[in-house]
Design a protein around this motif. Sequence first.
Motif, mmCIF file in Angstrom:
data_model
loop_
_atom_site.group_PDB
_atom_site.id
_atom_site.type_symbol
_atom_site.label_atom_id
_atom_site.label_comp_id
_atom_site.label_asym_id
_atom_site.label_seq_id
_atom_site.Cartn_x
_atom_site.Cartn_y
_atom_site.Cartn_z
ATOM 1 N N VAL A 66 -4.122 -0.955 12.269
ATOM 2 C CA VAL A 66 -4.598 0.207 11.488
ATOM 3 C C VAL A 66 -4.767 -0.130 10.010
ATOM 4 O O VAL A 66 -5.836 0.065 9.426
ATOM 5 N N CYS A 67 -3.727 -0.663 9.421
ATOM 6 C CA CYS A 67 -3.760 -0.932 7.980
ATOM 7 C C CYS A 67 -4.369 -2.316 7.759
ATOM 8 O O CYS A 67 -3.711 -3.257 7.325
ATOM 9 N N ARG A 109 -3.292 5.253 -0.537
ATOM 10 C CA ARG A 109 -4.273 6.200 -0.032
ATOM 11 C C ARG A 109 -4.415 7.370 -1.003
ATOM 12 O O ARG A 109 -5.526 7.842 -1.276
ATOM 13 N N PRO A 162 -7.058 2.203 -1.059
ATOM 14 C CA PRO A 162 -6.091 1.368 -0.331
ATOM 15 C C PRO A 162 -6.450 -0.115 -0.325
ATOM 16 O O PRO A 162 -5.572 -0.965 -0.395
ATOM 17 N N CYS A 178 -3.973 6.860 10.552
ATOM 18 C CA CYS A 178 -2.693 6.233 10.231
ATOM 19 C C CYS A 178 -1.541 7.240 10.351
ATOM 20 O O CYS A 178 -1.594 8.319 9.756
ATOM 21 N N PRO A 188 -9.182 -0.178 6.096
ATOM 22 C CA PRO A 188 -8.023 0.359 6.815
ATOM 23 C C PRO A 188 -8.363 1.740 7.378
ATOM 24 O O PRO A 188 -9.085 2.516 6.745
ATOM 25 N N ALA A 189 -7.860 1.992 8.614
ATOM 26 C CA ALA A 189 -8.198 3.257 9.287
ATOM 27 C C ALA A 189 -7.217 4.339 8.844
ATOM 28 O O ALA A 189 -6.409 4.846 9.639
ATOM 29 N N CYS A 190 -7.288 4.726 7.567
ATOM 30 C CA CYS A 190 -6.314 5.678 7.012
ATOM 31 C C CYS A 190 -6.351 7.011 7.759
ATOM 32 O O CYS A 190 -5.320 7.673 7.901
ATOM 33 N N CYS A 237 1.581 7.551 1.847
ATOM 34 C CA CYS A 237 1.007 6.290 1.361
ATOM 35 C C CYS A 237 0.426 6.472 -0.053
ATOM 36 O O CYS A 237 -0.546 7.210 -0.240
ATOM 37 N N ARG A 276 0.827 -1.213 0.000
ATOM 38 C CA ARG A 276 0.000 0.000 0.000
ATOM 39 C C ARG A 276 0.863 1.265 0.000
ATOM 40 O O ARG A 276 0.551 2.210 -0.726
ATOM 41 N N TRP A 277 1.912 1.278 0.780
ATOM 42 C CA TRP A 277 2.768 2.477 0.783
ATOM 43 C C TRP A 277 3.226 2.804 -0.638
ATOM 44 O O TRP A 277 3.320 3.953 -1.016
ATOM 45 N N LEU A 287 1.295 -1.918 12.752
ATOM 46 C CA LEU A 287 0.474 -1.051 11.902
ATOM 47 C C LEU A 287 -0.486 -1.915 11.070
ATOM 48 O O LEU A 287 -1.672 -1.598 10.933
ATOM 49 N N VAL A 299 1.290 7.245 9.051
ATOM 50 C CA VAL A 299 2.132 7.436 7.858
ATOM 51 C C VAL A 299 1.284 7.689 6.606
ATOM 52 O O VAL A 299 1.753 7.517 5.478
ATOM 53 N N ALA A 300 0.043 8.131 6.823
ATOM 54 C CA ALA A 300 -0.890 8.299 5.703
ATOM 55 C C ALA A 300 -0.343 9.256 4.638
ATOM 56 O O ALA A 300 -0.557 9.058 3.440
HETATM 57 FE FE1 SF4 Z 1 -2.581 1.576 5.311
HETATM 58 FE FE2 SF4 Z 1 -1.862 3.608 3.748
HETATM 59 FE FE3 SF4 Z 1 -4.229 3.656 4.944
HETATM 60 FE FE4 SF4 Z 1 -2.004 3.934 6.380
HETATM 61 S S1 SF4 Z 1 -2.788 5.319 4.841
HETATM 62 S S2 SF4 Z 1 -3.770 2.640 6.888
HETATM 63 S S3 SF4 Z 1 -0.607 2.591 5.304
HETATM 64 S S4 SF4 Z 1 -3.560 2.213 3.402
#
Ligand code: SF4
Length: 360
Positions: free
Chosen positions: A197-198, A217, A222, A208, A203-205, A214, A148-149, A193, A210-211
């Motif tokens: 979260v991910c 995102r 995602p 997050c 996913p709880a973006c 990403c 995803r990143w 993570l 590091v959103a």
């Molecule tokens: Fe996962 Fe990216 Fe969403 Fe973060 S922002 S939860 S890394 S998909």
Amino acid sequence: MKKESLRRRALAAWYARSARPLPWRAGKPDPYRAWLAEIMLQQTRVSQGLPYYHRFLKRFPDVRRLAGASEGEVLKAWEGLGYYSRARNLHAAARHVAAEQAGVFPDTAEGWRALPGVGPYTAAALASTVNGHPACLVDGNVKRVLSRWFAREEEMDSAAGERWCWAMAERLMPPAGLDEPSPGDWNQALMELGALVCLPKNPACGACPVARWCAARAKGAPERYPAKKPKKKPPHVEVAAGALRRGNEVLLGRRPEGGMLAGLWEFPGGKIEPGETPKAALAREWREELGARIIVGARLGAVDHAYSHFTMTLILYACRLRQGSPLPAPLKHIELRWAGPAAWRRLALPAASRRLLEFL
Ligand code: SF4
């Protein structure tokens, strides 16, 4: 500051704030506890494995106590967790560490890897968390987070996906430095993570840490990552088992060492072949495998169970001996015994067989 360094710090800070307070994470890493947790949680959810972890640790508080136990005691303490080869490997590794390494656990990934039941992932997890080595690791959570990143299009379980993921995990491993997370914290943070979260779905973006870095995102999708193969339905088998009684005891067979559910106790029986009735299958199995002719009586009950690669319905029938006396067949059972309620509690049975005891 480079993007990768910023992302590392943001994730490490979140991990320090939000990591679950799991017992093996408290204080200075203890090799025995960390190793036990890693083996126990392979193919097992943390919430499901935790009570087993505490019980097991109470029963075997250190590696010497585990090494000195019999295999039956270890399997009994493991009962219900499934994948029993893990318990046997754990026991073999404890005996090795106690006898060959004076009770001292390895301090490198290669050393960990040499213990029975420790694969590359577990060796890297232990070398990084316990020994502080920059050993990178990749599991399902890491694959999902990294894909995803970077919004990678390939399936992460394909050979190309695996290669990419390992190479990326190595590239992202923090360099040694005062402002950088330790290798162990970094690996744990990536996995945490993915676990909290991910998530695979939803996913709880918004929460997050590091959103902002990403790519999935940024693309607004995602959940599309990582790409998935369509899942095949696992095959289903039906198995008939026989309860031959003597007073309040029942005849159980011990499965051979090696192979699935090795060394565990079960009701004798076997797979129902296509076109066969359950009763006919049961009579055939007892005739072929135990050399005894039985009269198959009432159906006592059935349980459904899912293994990693197939599902099973296990049906229990009352049975009586018509001719012969049951004898173990080495490929099926290495030992037969009459067991009453006290022995049921003591012996290690697979989860499905234990549930059948309720029908007696
Ligand atoms: Fe996962 Fe990216 Fe969403 Fe973060 S922002 S939860 S890394 S998909």
